[in-house]
Enzyme design. Structure first.
Site, PDB file in Angstrom:
ATOM      1  N   ARG A 111      -3.261   0.989   2.325  1.00 46.40           N
ATOM      2  CA  ARG A 111      -3.227  -0.434   1.934  1.00 46.40           C
ATOM      3  C   ARG A 111      -4.161  -1.297   2.770  1.00 46.40           C
ATOM      4  O   ARG A 111      -4.330  -2.479   2.491  1.00 46.40           O
ATOM      5  CB  ARG A 111      -1.795  -0.972   2.083  1.00 46.40           C
ATOM      6  CG  ARG A 111      -0.798  -0.341   1.142  1.00 46.40           C
ATOM      7  CD  ARG A 111       0.174  -1.343   0.576  1.00 46.40           C
ATOM      8  NE  ARG A 111       0.818  -2.165   1.557  1.00 46.40           N
ATOM      9  CZ  ARG A 111       2.126  -2.190   1.793  1.00 46.40           C
ATOM     10  NH1 ARG A 111       2.928  -1.388   1.109  1.00 46.40           N
ATOM     11  NH2 ARG A 111       2.643  -3.017   2.653  1.00 46.40           N
ATOM     12  N   THR A 150      -1.959  -4.072  -6.994  1.00 45.13           N
ATOM     13  CA  THR A 150      -1.189  -3.000  -6.354  1.00 45.13           C
ATOM     14  C   THR A 150      -2.068  -1.760  -6.182  1.00 45.13           C
ATOM     15  O   THR A 150      -2.816  -1.390  -7.098  1.00 45.13           O
ATOM     16  CB  THR A 150       0.101  -2.580  -7.113  1.00 45.13           C
ATOM     17  OG1 THR A 150       0.568  -1.341  -6.559  1.00 45.13           O
ATOM     18  CG2 THR A 150      -0.086  -2.365  -8.598  1.00 45.13           C
ATOM     19  N   ASP A 190       0.349   0.836 -10.995  1.00 43.81           N
ATOM     20  CA  ASP A 190       1.459   1.098 -11.928  1.00 43.81           C
ATOM     21  C   ASP A 190       1.891  -0.140 -12.706  1.00 43.81           C
ATOM     22  O   ASP A 190       2.961  -0.140 -13.320  1.00 43.81           O
ATOM     23  CB  ASP A 190       2.663   1.677 -11.149  1.00 43.81           C
ATOM     24  CG  ASP A 190       3.203   0.712 -10.106  1.00 43.81           C
ATOM     25  OD1 ASP A 190       2.571  -0.334  -9.854  1.00 43.81           O
ATOM     26  OD2 ASP A 190       4.273   1.000  -9.531  1.00 43.81           O
ATOM     27  N   GLY A 232       3.694  -5.880  -1.513  1.00 40.97           N
ATOM     28  CA  GLY A 232       2.962  -5.196  -0.441  1.00 40.97           C
ATOM     29  C   GLY A 232       1.506  -5.638  -0.422  1.00 40.97           C
ATOM     30  O   GLY A 232       0.940  -5.931  -1.470  1.00 40.97           O
ATOM     31  N   ARG A 284      17.254 -14.437  -6.303  1.00 40.19           N
ATOM     32  CA  ARG A 284      18.380 -13.694  -5.699  1.00 40.19           C
ATOM     33  C   ARG A 284      18.082 -13.562  -4.215  1.00 40.19           C
ATOM     34  O   ARG A 284      17.730 -12.495  -3.732  1.00 40.19           O
ATOM     35  CB  ARG A 284      18.489 -12.312  -6.376  1.00 40.19           C
ATOM     36  CG  ARG A 284      19.804 -11.645  -6.162  1.00 40.19           C
ATOM     37  CD  ARG A 284      19.931 -10.392  -7.004  1.00 40.19           C
ATOM     38  NE  ARG A 284      21.168  -9.697  -6.671  1.00 40.19           N
ATOM     39  CZ  ARG A 284      21.283  -8.826  -5.689  1.00 40.19           C
ATOM     40  NH1 ARG A 284      20.237  -8.490  -4.957  1.00 40.19           N
ATOM     41  NH2 ARG A 284      22.452  -8.261  -5.436  1.00 40.19           N
ATOM     42  N   ASP A 331       4.703  -5.616  -9.888  1.00 41.75           N
ATOM     43  CA  ASP A 331       5.760  -5.841 -10.892  1.00 41.75           C
ATOM     44  C   ASP A 331       6.879  -6.761 -10.403  1.00 41.75           C
ATOM     45  O   ASP A 331       7.388  -7.576 -11.171  1.00 41.75           O
ATOM     46  CB  ASP A 331       6.306  -4.511 -11.428  1.00 41.75           C
ATOM     47  CG  ASP A 331       6.970  -3.666 -10.360  1.00 41.75           C
ATOM     48  OD1 ASP A 331       6.701  -3.886  -9.165  1.00 41.75           O
ATOM     49  OD2 ASP A 331       7.756  -2.779 -10.715  1.00 41.75           O
ATOM     50  N   ARG A 379       4.705   4.921  -5.340  1.00 46.03           N
ATOM     51  CA  ARG A 379       6.063   4.720  -5.863  1.00 46.03           C
ATOM     52  C   ARG A 379       6.373   5.749  -6.955  1.00 46.03           C
ATOM     53  O   ARG A 379       6.252   6.929  -6.701  1.00 46.03           O
ATOM     54  CB  ARG A 379       6.249   3.291  -6.369  1.00 46.03           C
ATOM     55  CG  ARG A 379       6.156   2.245  -5.278  1.00 46.03           C
ATOM     56  CD  ARG A 379       6.767   0.957  -5.690  1.00 46.03           C
ATOM     57  NE  ARG A 379       6.255   0.532  -6.988  1.00 46.03           N
ATOM     58  CZ  ARG A 379       6.743  -0.464  -7.694  1.00 46.03           C
ATOM     59  NH1 ARG A 379       7.773  -1.136  -7.239  1.00 46.03           N
ATOM     60  NH2 ARG A 379       6.228  -0.798  -8.843  1.00 46.03           N
ATOM     61  N   HIS A 382       0.612   3.540   5.208  1.00 44.09           N
ATOM     62  CA  HIS A 382       0.043   2.208   4.984  1.00 44.09           C
ATOM     63  C   HIS A 382      -1.467   2.131   5.220  1.00 44.09           C
ATOM     64  O   HIS A 382      -2.070   1.106   4.899  1.00 44.09           O
ATOM     65  CB  HIS A 382       0.789   1.185   5.846  1.00 44.09           C
ATOM     66  CG  HIS A 382       2.222   1.033   5.401  1.00 44.09           C
ATOM     67  ND1 HIS A 382       3.198   1.926   5.757  1.00 44.09           N
ATOM     68  CD2 HIS A 382       2.809   0.138   4.589  1.00 44.09           C
ATOM     69  CE1 HIS A 382       4.334   1.571   5.196  1.00 44.09           C
ATOM     70  NE2 HIS A 382       4.138   0.487   4.484  1.00 44.09           N
ATOM     71  N   ASP A 402      -0.883   1.017  -6.210  1.00 42.65           N
ATOM     72  CA  ASP A 402      -0.229   2.068  -7.005  1.00 42.65           C
ATOM     73  C   ASP A 402      -0.784   2.182  -8.427  1.00 42.65           C
ATOM     74  O   ASP A 402      -0.562   3.183  -9.100  1.00 42.65           O
ATOM     75  CB  ASP A 402       1.279   1.800  -7.104  1.00 42.65           C
ATOM     76  CG  ASP A 402       1.932   1.644  -5.747  1.00 42.65           C
ATOM     77  OD1 ASP A 402       1.435   2.236  -4.777  1.00 42.65           O
ATOM     78  OD2 ASP A 402       2.947   0.918  -5.652  1.00 42.65           O
TER      79      ASP A 402
HETATM   80  O1  F6P Z   1       3.661  -0.831  -3.809  1.00 39.56           O
HETATM   81  C1  F6P Z   1       2.833  -0.564  -2.726  1.00 39.56           C
HETATM   82  C2  F6P Z   1       3.484   0.364  -1.756  1.00 39.56           C
HETATM   83  O2  F6P Z   1       2.545   0.640  -0.738  1.00 39.56           O
HETATM   84  C3  F6P Z   1       4.022   1.663  -2.358  1.00 39.56           C
HETATM   85  O3  F6P Z   1       3.016   2.590  -2.651  1.00 39.56           O
HETATM   86  C4  F6P Z   1       4.981   2.082  -1.284  1.00 39.56           C
HETATM   87  O4  F6P Z   1       5.991   2.905  -1.808  1.00 39.56           O
HETATM   88  C5  F6P Z   1       5.553   0.777  -0.804  1.00 39.56           C
HETATM   89  O5  F6P Z   1       4.614  -0.225  -1.141  1.00 39.56           O
HETATM   90  C6  F6P Z   1       5.813   0.730   0.678  1.00 39.56           C
HETATM   91  O6  F6P Z   1       6.449  -0.460   1.005  1.00 39.56           O
HETATM   92  P1  F6P Z   1       6.647  -0.999   2.501  1.00 39.56           P
HETATM   93  O7  F6P Z   1       5.393  -1.725   2.878  1.00 39.56           O
HETATM   94  O8  F6P Z   1       7.815  -1.931   2.374  1.00 39.56           O
HETATM   95  O9  F6P Z   1       6.899   0.181   3.366  1.00 39.56           O
END
Ligand code: F6P
Length: 365
Positions: free
Chosen positions: A292, A142, A146, A16, A84, A120, A188, A289, A144
């Protein structure tokens, strides 16, 4: 390959997107060109571009003026796993290992080492590439926070800032309408964003995946506030939070993605439950989002620049197959294999949890 043989490196951003990606790209490219006179390639859309062979040479000028810009000039993907990869044959979907083709393609273009900026999932593939003989260096990204092995990832500080600003805004409207406002943040399976933004905004209730909550405890807490004349409550809930004995709420499944589950929806569920059990008016807000996007904070710009510089510098000093980290206030690195398959969770005795409990924040336990 000896360090002095590295003439050309490639960089990709995977998973992401996250504020600070461009700051890392800029630091990688500028360090590689000015300090080591290397050629730098940018791979488009993360591992997807590597699979498709989409890459371009990056010049010094191309990475000028991107330090403060959100997103990634290279594009990213959080659904492509080179080990994969889903390929449709007729009506059937099969998974193929395309990693050997990827390595061949890099070698054909004279690329000696790959800098993988990601979380990760990206690091799990990077570790597998390392095992197959490719020289790689990971940079921890990230929102997150994490990623195992580093105290902090770039992007987290910006996401916490965004979430805190949103919580501050929700505070005034909650107060005007005497409502329970529930704000769902990302993260997450870890509660770092919820914990930090919740403490920073003085949220009344913080719910995180690491501490399964009881809905009765949450309701008792907001009702008791109400009785004390506090006519509103702010709840920040991590998307991965769950009730004791329950499951996290799933927003979507993306079967071909390395991490197929997308969480989301807990705030709405809580709003319904709290309203039903207490009669208090509730509203749910999902930040999604927005966390982000946008300009990285000064902290993330600096951290990302340090990470990007370190990634190139370590490679040129003969290190390989490592993740650049920030631990105990210092930059460093750890072997990539140590990171694979692990998540950094909030410890239950984290000082911020202790501090929040001391100021009467409820965790629903
Ligand atoms: O890992 C970053 C993150 O924004 C998480 O916090 C969230 O669960 C996930 O990505 C969302 O993913 P997508 O952009 O596929 O909706």
């Amino acid at each position: 390959m000896a360090k002095d043989k590295i003439k050309s490196i490639a960089v990709l951003t995977g998973g992401g997107d996250c504020p600070g990606l461009n700051a890392v790209i800029r630091a990688v490219v500028k360090t590689a060109i000015t300090k080591y006179d290397l050629c730098v390639w940018g791979i488009e859309d993360g591992y997807l571009g590597l699979i498709d062979g989409r890459m371009r040479a990056l010049s010094y000028d191309e990475v000028s003026n991107i330090l403060t810009v959100g997103g990634t000039i290279l594009g990213t993907s959080n659904t492509a796993d080179p080990f994969r990869f889903p390929v449709k044959t007729g009506s059937r979907m099969r998974f193929r290992d395309l990693s050997t083709n990827c390595i061949r393609l890099l070698r054909q273009n004279g690329i000696d080492a790959l800098v993988c900026i990601g979380g990760d999932g990206t690091m799990a593939s990077a570790a597998k590439f390392a095992k197959k003989g490719l020289m790689v260096m990971g940079v921890p990204k990230t929102i997150d926070n994490d990623l195992y092995g580093t105290d902090v990832t770039f992007g987290f500080n910006t996401a916490v800032t965004t979430a805190t600003e949103a919580l501050d805004k929700v505070h005034t409207t909650a107060s005007s309408h005497h409502r329970v406002m529930i704000v769902e943040v990302m993260g997450r399976y870890s509660g770092w964003i919820a914990l930090h933004s919740g403490v920073a905004s003085g949220a009344d209730v913080i719910l995180i995946p690491e501490m399964a909550y009881k809905i009765e405890k949450v309701c008792e807490f907001v009702e008791e506030r109400s009785r004390r004349g506090k006519k509103f409550s702010i709840i920040v809930v991590a998307e991965g939070a769950k009730e004791k004995g329950g499951e996290a709420v799933i927003r979507k499944r993306i079967n071909h993605s390395p991490d197929p589950i997308r969480l989301g929806g807990i705030a709405n569920k809580l709003a319904g439950q709290i309203n039903e059990l207490t009669g208090l008016e509730c509203r749910a807000v999902t930040l999604g989002h927005i966390q982000r996007g946008g300009t990285p904070t000064p902290y993330d710009r600096a951290l990302a620049t340090g990470f990007g510089y370190m990634a190139v510098d370590l490679l040129m000093k003969g290190e390989k197959n490592r993740l650049v980290v920030h631990k105990d206030g210092q930059y460093g690195s750890i072997p990539l294999w140590k990171v694979a398959g692990k998540i950094k969770k909030v410890p239950k005795n984290h000082p911020l949890i202790m501090a929040a409990l001391a100021v009467r924040t409820c965790f629903g336990v």
